[in-house]
Motif scaffolding. Structure first.
Motif, PDB file in Angstrom:
ATOM      1  N   VAL A 259       0.836  -1.203   0.000  1.00  0.00           N
ATOM      2  CA  VAL A 259       0.000   0.000   0.000  1.00  0.00           C
ATOM      3  C   VAL A 259       0.870   1.253   0.000  1.00  0.00           C
ATOM      4  O   VAL A 259       0.361   2.359   0.160  1.00  0.00           O
ATOM      5  N   TYR A 260       2.177   1.060  -0.174  1.00  0.00           N
ATOM      6  CA  TYR A 260       3.085   2.208  -0.279  1.00  0.00           C
ATOM      7  C   TYR A 260       3.520   2.335  -1.729  1.00  0.00           C
ATOM      8  O   TYR A 260       3.892   1.346  -2.366  1.00  0.00           O
ATOM      9  N   PRO A 261       3.529   3.562  -2.239  1.00  0.00           N
ATOM     10  CA  PRO A 261       3.047   4.780  -1.605  1.00  0.00           C
ATOM     11  C   PRO A 261       1.798   5.264  -2.297  1.00  0.00           C
ATOM     12  O   PRO A 261       1.524   4.873  -3.417  1.00  0.00           O
ATOM     13  N   SER A 262       1.049   6.130  -1.641  1.00  0.00           N
ATOM     14  CA  SER A 262      -0.093   6.746  -2.313  1.00  0.00           C
ATOM     15  C   SER A 262       0.381   7.899  -3.186  1.00  0.00           C
ATOM     16  O   SER A 262      -0.312   8.314  -4.108  1.00  0.00           O
ATOM     17  N   ASP A 263       1.561   8.443  -2.893  1.00  0.00           N
ATOM     18  CA  ASP A 263       2.106   9.558  -3.667  1.00  0.00           C
ATOM     19  C   ASP A 263       3.585   9.270  -3.912  1.00  0.00           C
ATOM     20  O   ASP A 263       4.455   9.841  -3.272  1.00  0.00           O
ATOM     21  N   SER A 264       3.852   8.323  -4.797  1.00  0.00           N
ATOM     22  CA  SER A 264       5.199   7.796  -4.978  1.00  0.00           C
ATOM     23  C   SER A 264       6.174   8.849  -5.497  1.00  0.00           C
ATOM     24  O   SER A 264       5.818   9.761  -6.224  1.00  0.00           O
ATOM     25  N   ILE A 265       7.448   8.666  -5.125  1.00  0.00           N
ATOM     26  CA  ILE A 265       8.522   9.543  -5.582  1.00  0.00           C
ATOM     27  C   ILE A 265       9.506   8.718  -6.405  1.00  0.00           C
ATOM     28  O   ILE A 265       9.403   8.639  -7.605  1.00  0.00           O
ATOM     29  N   LEU A 266      10.461   8.047  -5.761  1.00  0.00           N
ATOM     30  CA  LEU A 266      11.419   7.232  -6.489  1.00  0.00           C
ATOM     31  C   LEU A 266      10.756   5.968  -7.024  1.00  0.00           C
ATOM     32  O   LEU A 266      10.035   5.279  -6.314  1.00  0.00           O
ATOM     33  N   ASP A 267      11.079   5.658  -8.269  1.00  0.00           N
ATOM     34  CA  ASP A 267      10.480   4.497  -8.904  1.00  0.00           C
ATOM     35  C   ASP A 267      10.874   3.185  -8.224  1.00  0.00           C
ATOM     36  O   ASP A 267      10.094   2.237  -8.195  1.00  0.00           O
ATOM     37  N   LEU A 268      12.073   3.114  -7.662  1.00  0.00           N
ATOM     38  CA  LEU A 268      12.538   1.846  -7.094  1.00  0.00           C
ATOM     39  C   LEU A 268      11.732   1.392  -5.883  1.00  0.00           C
ATOM     40  O   LEU A 268      11.843   0.248  -5.448  1.00  0.00           O
ATOM     41  N   PHE A 269      10.873   2.281  -5.335  1.00  0.00           N
ATOM     42  CA  PHE A 269      10.012   1.889  -4.218  1.00  0.00           C
ATOM     43  C   PHE A 269       8.623   1.428  -4.675  1.00  0.00           C
ATOM     44  O   PHE A 269       7.735   1.217  -3.846  1.00  0.00           O
ATOM     45  N   THR A 270       8.439   1.280  -5.969  1.00  0.00           N
ATOM     46  CA  THR A 270       7.123   0.901  -6.483  1.00  0.00           C
ATOM     47  C   THR A 270       7.031  -0.567  -6.887  1.00  0.00           C
ATOM     48  O   THR A 270       6.045  -0.985  -7.486  1.00  0.00           O
ATOM     49  N   TYR A 271       8.049  -1.384  -6.537  1.00  0.00           N
ATOM     50  CA  TYR A 271       8.067  -2.790  -6.941  1.00  0.00           C
ATOM     51  C   TYR A 271       7.773  -3.731  -5.779  1.00  0.00           C
ATOM     52  O   TYR A 271       8.091  -4.915  -5.846  1.00  0.00           O
ATOM     53  N   ALA A 272       7.177  -3.232  -4.695  1.00  0.00           N
ATOM     54  CA  ALA A 272       6.846  -4.041  -3.518  1.00  0.00           C
ATOM     55  C   ALA A 272       8.078  -4.733  -2.950  1.00  0.00           C
ATOM     56  O   ALA A 272       7.984  -5.803  -2.343  1.00  0.00           O
ATOM     57  N   GLY A 273       9.251  -4.138  -3.144  1.00  0.00           N
ATOM     58  CA  GLY A 273      10.488  -4.673  -2.587  1.00  0.00           C
ATOM     59  C   GLY A 273      11.097  -5.807  -3.379  1.00  0.00           C
ATOM     60  O   GLY A 273      12.210  -6.239  -3.090  1.00  0.00           O
ATOM     61  N   ALA A 274      10.393  -6.326  -4.378  1.00  0.00           N
ATOM     62  CA  ALA A 274      10.879  -7.468  -5.152  1.00  0.00           C
ATOM     63  C   ALA A 274      10.970  -7.071  -6.621  1.00  0.00           C
ATOM     64  O   ALA A 274      10.119  -7.406  -7.441  1.00  0.00           O
ATOM     65  N   ARG A 275      12.022  -6.353  -6.955  1.00  0.00           N
ATOM     66  CA  ARG A 275      12.134  -5.750  -8.276  1.00  0.00           C
ATOM     67  C   ARG A 275      12.261  -6.789  -9.388  1.00  0.00           C
ATOM     68  O   ARG A 275      11.822  -6.564 -10.509  1.00  0.00           O
ATOM     69  N   GLY A 276      12.856  -7.935  -9.081  1.00  0.00           N
ATOM     70  CA  GLY A 276      13.006  -8.961 -10.096  1.00  0.00           C
ATOM     71  C   GLY A 276      11.722  -9.721 -10.357  1.00  0.00           C
ATOM     72  O   GLY A 276      11.435 -10.118 -11.486  1.00  0.00           O
TER      73      GLY A 276
END
Length: 479
Positions: A259-276
């Motif tokens: 549920v993070y984030p509602s107002d995202s900044i850096l793209d690397l935080f938009t993969y639910a911690g599992a980028r691969g």
């Protein structure tokens, strides 16, 4: 007859005629009793031979309670199954008409008393009907809803591979959501932006709003393109199918484990911690998910060859296959995902990635934040992608300090992305998760229901290169 008068007369007429028609249909002139011997009643319960299961029970009850014009026999019965003479029918009809006349006189007095108010209401109703007619005549579509979001970002970052710079960029998305049955969805998204030629369009400093912007054209070219085109529909009660010429991996997942984030900044935080595992690959794809009582199973395939380019992951995937098992409750959820990726840049190169992500959020806004966390690990037959891992933890406070405003922060690592001759591959290069650590802090001011302003700061520890610091002001318009 005007609609208002029809509404006034209809209940009385229906209540009167229904029972009369019923008895006339059963008319039998043999052995009838005289209507004059019947006695007036005030409640249907006074009839010992009338039951709620009788087909005319409600009609008879309405005549008694509303108009009091129904009589019974001295022995307390109604004898609804017996025939009646035309004289008896006339007497019953006359009694009811007298009562209807009385009610009508009362209504006339009320209408005269509130004549001005009724005239005003009638004028407003006429005005509303005219506006509704105009809207229906000029509506965009009876099946499609248009939703848009426009974002402008002013900010800068140091040591991004492009040098220190301050830029102002934009991203615009128009979503056309169409439903033909009320349960299906045809989504068409038009998107344009100019983040490519900025610090926020590449590498670890790329923003979520710059993700998958078209990089194939000359930098800075403002081009409107199709960002989504897919159709989603139910198959039975618990199964949902999706296919499209431009569909993203997460469009075909039954739930998203963050549920993070509602107002995202850096793209690397938009993969639910599992980028691969959650590569957010975009292209032609097909998917299926099963969902029941919070539990879900999802599987999808996305082929991005010659269809799109991921400007932030560092390498382009020819295709991905993803399977996810998850649970989404009222305020928490978790998922385990697996993704097999094949890469178009390197013949024969593939990767296997696993991700475990979860979230929890309070039922009501308080000083306790929502928590999202995830971890990912992957292996590959190429040293560039082998033994790579990522993780993140994000916190978000709803209604922080002021109702409607949000506060958020995150820490995590998702590998290092750069531009140049890193790792000997040339172009964009990618390193393992132990090469970088990123932080971000933001606060969203909800100016109106449709406008928000978000100042944000971020810092990235880059192994082997200079650290990166930056700040920005993001303004978002939703319509």
């Amino acid at each position: 007859m005007k609609l208002f008068k029809q509404l006034l007369v209809a209940p009385a007429a229906l209540g009167l005629l229904a029972p009369v028609a019923a008895t006339a249909a059963e008319l039998n002139l043999d052995g009838v009793n005289k209507y004059a011997s019947e006695e007036q009643v005030t409640s249907i319960s006074q009839f010992s031979d009338v039951k709620p299961t009788d087909w005319a029970y409600q009609a008879l009850s309405n005549l008694i309670e509303r108009y009091g014009c129904v009589a019974g026999y001295p022995d307390g019965t109604y004898k609804g199954g017996r025939a009646m003479t035309r004289f008896e029918a006339a007497a019953l009809l006359n009694a009811c008409l007298d009562r209807v006349t009385e009610v009508t006189d009362e209504l006339k007095k009320l209408m005269a008393e509130f004549e001005k108010e009724l005239a005003i209401l009638k004028g407003r109703v006429d005005g509303l009907e005219a506006k509704v007619g105009e809207l229906e005549a000029n509506q965009f579509s009876t099946t499609t809803k248009l939703k848009g979001i426009a974002t402008m970002v002013l900010g800068g970052a140091s040591n991004t591979g492009f040098g220190d710079e301050v830029t102002m960029n934009y991203d615009v998305r128009l979503n056309f959501d169409t439903s033909f049955t009320g349960k299906d969805l045809l989504r068409t998204t038009l998107r344009s932006g100019n983040f490519a030629d900025s610090a926020f369009g590449n590498g670890n400093t790329a923003l979520e709003v710059a993700f998958q912007e078209d990089q194939t054209g000359a930098p800075g070219v403002d081009t409107v393109g199709i960002n989504r085109l897919f159709y989603q529909f139910p198959v039975g009660e618990n199964l949902t199918a999706t296919f499209g010429a431009k569909v993203r991996q997460d469009d075909m997942l039954a739930m998203w484990p963050s549920v993070y984030p509602s107002d995202s900044i850096l793209d690397l935080f938009t993969y639910a911690g599992a980028r691969g595992a959650y590569t957010l690959n975009l292209g032609a794809g097909v998917g299926l998910w099963y969902q029941k009582e919070g539990f879900s199973i999802s599987a999808n395939f996305v082929s991005a060859e010659a269809a799109s380019e991921d400007s932030t992951s560092g390498v382009d995937e020819a295709y991905t296959f993803t399977a996810q098992v998850g649970y989404a409750g009222s305020n928490w959820g978790a998922a385990l995902a697996y993704t097999y990726s094949d890469f178009v840049e390197f013949d024969g190169v593939y990767a296997n990635n696993m991700g475990l992500s979860a979230y929890w959020q309070p039922s009501e806004a308080s000083w306790v934040p929502s928590i999202s966390a995830g971890f990912g690990y992957g292996t590959s037959n190429a040293a560039l992608l082998d033994d790579n891992w990522s993780w993140m933890v994000g916190l978000q406070w709803a209604d922080a300090f002021v109702k409607g405003n949000d506060l958020g922060m995150a820490i995590g690592s998702a590998g290092q992305v750069g531009v140049g001759a890193g790792n000997g591959t040339g172009g964009i290069w990618f390193d393992d998760g132990n090469k970088t650590l990123a932080y971000e802090l933001w606060y969203k001011f909800q100016v109106t229901d449709n406008i928000s302003v978000t100042p944000a700061f971020f810092y990235i520890e880059n192994s082997g290169t200079s650290d990166t610091a930056g700040g920005l002001l993001k303004t978002t318009f939703k319509f």
